[in-house]
Write a protein that holds these residues in place. Structure first.
Motif, PDB file in Angstrom:
ATOM      1  N   TRP A   1     -21.369  24.370   5.549  1.00 24.58           N
ATOM      2  CA  TRP A   1     -21.613  25.817   5.344  1.00 24.58           C
ATOM      3  C   TRP A   1     -21.506  26.189   7.084  1.00 24.58           C
ATOM      4  N   LEU A   2     -22.233  25.316   7.806  1.00 20.40           N
ATOM      5  CA  LEU A   2     -22.426  25.739   9.215  1.00 20.40           C
ATOM      6  C   LEU A   2     -21.054  25.638  10.069  1.00 20.40           C
ATOM      7  N   THR A   3     -20.260  24.423   9.682  1.00 22.80           N
ATOM      8  CA  THR A   3     -19.077  24.118  10.268  1.00 22.80           C
ATOM      9  C   THR A   3     -17.938  25.216   9.909  1.00 22.80           C
ATOM     10  N   GLN A   4     -18.037  25.970   8.695  1.00 19.93           N
ATOM     11  CA  GLN A   4     -17.263  27.140   8.432  1.00 19.93           C
ATOM     12  C   GLN A   4     -17.613  28.312   9.139  1.00 19.93           C
ATOM     13  N   GLN A   5     -18.581  28.569   9.539  1.00 20.09           N
ATOM     14  CA  GLN A   5     -18.926  29.718  10.368  1.00 20.09           C
ATOM     15  C   GLN A   5     -17.888  30.155  11.380  1.00 20.09           C
ATOM     16  N   ASP A   6     -17.589  31.432  11.705  1.00 24.77           N
ATOM     17  CA  ASP A   6     -16.567  31.789  12.716  1.00 24.77           C
ATOM     18  C   ASP A   6     -17.151  31.588  14.240  1.00 24.77           C
ATOM     19  N   ASP A   7     -18.292  31.749  14.525  1.00 27.31           N
ATOM     20  CA  ASP A   7     -18.884  31.649  15.844  1.00 27.31           C
ATOM     21  C   ASP A   7     -20.222  30.740  15.841  1.00 27.31           C
ATOM     22  N   ILE A   8     -19.986  29.478  15.813  1.00 25.55           N
ATOM     23  CA  ILE A   8     -21.091  28.497  15.692  1.00 25.55           C
ATOM     24  C   ILE A   8     -21.835  28.749  16.993  1.00 25.55           C
ATOM     25  N   GLU A   9     -21.275  28.949  18.013  1.00 23.10           N
ATOM     26  CA  GLU A   9     -21.913  28.891  19.456  1.00 23.10           C
ATOM     27  C   GLU A   9     -22.824  30.090  19.309  1.00 23.10           C
ATOM     28  N   GLN A  10     -22.532  31.247  18.886  1.00 26.77           N
ATOM     29  CA  GLN A  10     -23.375  32.421  18.832  1.00 26.77           C
ATOM     30  C   GLN A  10     -24.524  32.084  17.803  1.00 26.77           C
ATOM     31  N   LEU A  11     -24.288  31.655  16.780  1.00 32.40           N
ATOM     32  CA  LEU A  11     -25.223  31.082  15.754  1.00 32.40           C
ATOM     33  C   LEU A  11     -26.226  30.453  16.402  1.00 32.40           C
ATOM     34  N   LEU A  12     -25.850  29.081  17.052  1.00 29.87           N
ATOM     35  CA  LEU A  12     -26.794  28.200  17.611  1.00 29.87           C
ATOM     36  C   LEU A  12     -27.567  28.990  18.570  1.00 29.87           C
ATOM     37  N   SER A  13     -27.115  29.978  19.122  1.00 27.72           N
ATOM     38  CA  SER A  13     -28.065  30.415  20.077  1.00 27.72           C
ATOM     39  C   SER A  13     -29.467  30.940  19.701  1.00 27.72           C
TER      40      SER A  13
ATOM     41  N   LEU B   1     -31.375  29.237  17.827  1.00 26.67           N
ATOM     42  CA  LEU B   1     -32.233  28.023  17.958  1.00 26.67           C
ATOM     43  C   LEU B   1     -32.836  27.935  19.306  1.00 26.67           C
ATOM     44  N   ASP B   2     -34.099  27.018  19.046  1.00 32.12           N
ATOM     45  CA  ASP B   2     -34.863  26.740  20.362  1.00 32.12           C
ATOM     46  C   ASP B   2     -33.985  25.647  20.756  1.00 32.12           C
ATOM     47  N   ASP B   3     -34.499  24.937  22.103  1.00 29.63           N
ATOM     48  CA  ASP B   3     -33.558  24.000  22.624  1.00 29.63           C
ATOM     49  C   ASP B   3     -33.583  22.785  21.933  1.00 29.63           C
ATOM     50  N   HIS B   4     -34.752  22.393  21.444  1.00 31.91           N
ATOM     51  CA  HIS B   4     -34.863  20.880  20.609  1.00 31.91           C
ATOM     52  C   HIS B   4     -34.032  21.262  19.531  1.00 31.91           C
ATOM     53  N   GLU B   5     -33.812  22.300  18.763  1.00 28.61           N
ATOM     54  CA  GLU B   5     -33.272  22.479  17.402  1.00 28.61           C
ATOM     55  C   GLU B   5     -31.914  22.277  17.737  1.00 28.61           C
ATOM     56  N   ARG B   6     -31.240  23.142  18.748  1.00 26.87           N
ATOM     57  CA  ARG B   6     -30.032  23.175  19.193  1.00 26.87           C
ATOM     58  C   ARG B   6     -29.620  21.906  19.419  1.00 26.87           C
ATOM     59  N   GLN B   7     -30.281  20.959  20.275  1.00 29.18           N
ATOM     60  CA  GLN B   7     -29.670  19.802  20.475  1.00 29.18           C
ATOM     61  C   GLN B   7     -29.728  18.736  19.547  1.00 29.18           C
ATOM     62  N   LEU B   8     -30.547  19.093  18.389  1.00 26.25           N
ATOM     63  CA  LEU B   8     -30.494  18.058  17.130  1.00 26.25           C
ATOM     64  C   LEU B   8     -29.137  18.388  16.456  1.00 26.25           C
ATOM     65  N   VAL B   9     -28.870  19.675  16.384  1.00 29.20           N
ATOM     66  CA  VAL B   9     -27.716  20.110  15.578  1.00 29.20           C
ATOM     67  C   VAL B   9     -26.541  19.691  16.306  1.00 29.20           C
ATOM     68  N   TRP B  10     -26.554  20.066  17.502  1.00 28.83           N
ATOM     69  CA  TRP B  10     -25.451  19.740  18.521  1.00 28.83           C
ATOM     70  C   TRP B  10     -24.846  18.150  18.542  1.00 28.83           C
ATOM     71  N   LEU B  11     -25.955  17.371  18.591  1.00 23.89           N
ATOM     72  CA  LEU B  11     -25.937  15.995  18.617  1.00 23.89           C
ATOM     73  C   LEU B  11     -25.256  15.652  17.131  1.00 23.89           C
ATOM     74  N   TYR B  12     -25.526  15.909  16.133  1.00 25.16           N
ATOM     75  CA  TYR B  12     -25.158  15.712  14.739  1.00 25.16           C
ATOM     76  C   TYR B  12     -24.045  16.191  14.452  1.00 25.16           C
ATOM     77  N   LEU B  13     -23.603  17.460  14.724  1.00 26.34           N
ATOM     78  CA  LEU B  13     -22.355  17.994  14.358  1.00 26.34           C
ATOM     79  C   LEU B  13     -21.112  17.553  15.485  1.00 26.34           C
ATOM     80  N   VAL B  14     -21.579  17.946  16.486  1.00 27.10           N
ATOM     81  CA  VAL B  14     -20.252  17.749  17.487  1.00 27.10           C
ATOM     82  C   VAL B  14     -20.241  16.451  18.336  1.00 27.10           C
ATOM     83  N   GLU B  15     -21.373  15.845  18.407  1.00 30.47           N
ATOM     84  CA  GLU B  15     -21.241  14.565  19.062  1.00 30.47           C
ATOM     85  C   GLU B  15     -21.205  13.192  17.881  1.00 30.47           C
ATOM     86  N   GLU B  16     -21.493  13.791  16.786  1.00 35.26           N
ATOM     87  CA  GLU B  16     -21.446  12.916  15.658  1.00 35.26           C
ATOM     88  C   GLU B  16     -22.369  11.818  15.372  1.00 35.26           C
TER      89      GLU B  16
END
Length: 180
Positions: free
Chosen positions: A117-129, A131-146
């Motif tokens: 669902w998240l990867t299908q969103q139009d503006d992931i960057e805005q949506l991730l904003s 989240l607090d830093d720790h949540e954002r890092q976790l999601v970023w590392l999982y989705l983007v850095e794989e």
């Protein structure tokens, strides 16, 4: 042609950079600068901070480069150094506090569907904003850095179940926000 941290760099260039040759270090920097900066910007939200941390990454890289045993692994090694530098920056002394109302571990199908669902969103960057830093890092590392949850657990020094629960909560937070 592979880009980012997967970019192939002639091992002779890496070896010369290990010997302190400035021309080789410049080639290494120019080859991986965009990948390092992209990862750090995603993890930090702040482009100025990302540039500062990128500088730190390359200073550390050139300092530790003689320790690299396999020159062909430069991209993966630099990626690890980049992620660890960002996490070290954000690492704060954490009090051991029990998790508020322990959630059952999410079913793998559930968090995979939320990830889809998240990867299908139009503006992931805005949506991730949101989240607090720790949540954002976790999601970023999982989705983007794989990174997978086990790798993230090792990287963050947390149990894998805790990483999965925090990831699941972050995705729930994003989903709730996008529905409002």
């Amino acid at each position: 042609m592979t880009t980012g941290f997967g970019t192939a760099l002639d091992t002779d260039i890496v070896r010369r950079a290990q010997q302190g040759r400035r021309d080789a270090q410049r080639q290494l920097f120019e080859t991986f600068q965009r990948a390092v900066l992209s990862s750090l910007t995603g993890l930090c939200r702040d482009s100025e901070l990302a540039r500062d941390l990128a500088q730190d990454v390359f200073i550390q890289a050139f300092d530790k480069l003689p320790q690299l045993r396999e020159p062909a692994a430069i991209g993966g090694w630099l990626k690890q150094l980049t992620i660890r530098t960002a996490l070290a920056h954000f690492r704060r002394p954490q009090l051991v506090v029990s998790e508020p109302e322990a959630m059952p571990e999410p079913d793998a199908r559930d968090w995979l569907s939320q990830t889809d669902w998240l990867t299908q969103q139009d503006d992931i960057e805005q949506l991730l904003s949101i989240l607090d830093d720790h949540e954002r890092q976790l999601v970023w590392l999982y989705l983007v850095e794989e990174y997978n949850h086990t790798e993230l657990a090792e990287l963050l020094g947390l149990p894998a179940a805790t990483v999965r629960q925090r990831y699941h909560r972050a995705l729930q937070k994003l989903k709730q926000r996008s529905n409002t």
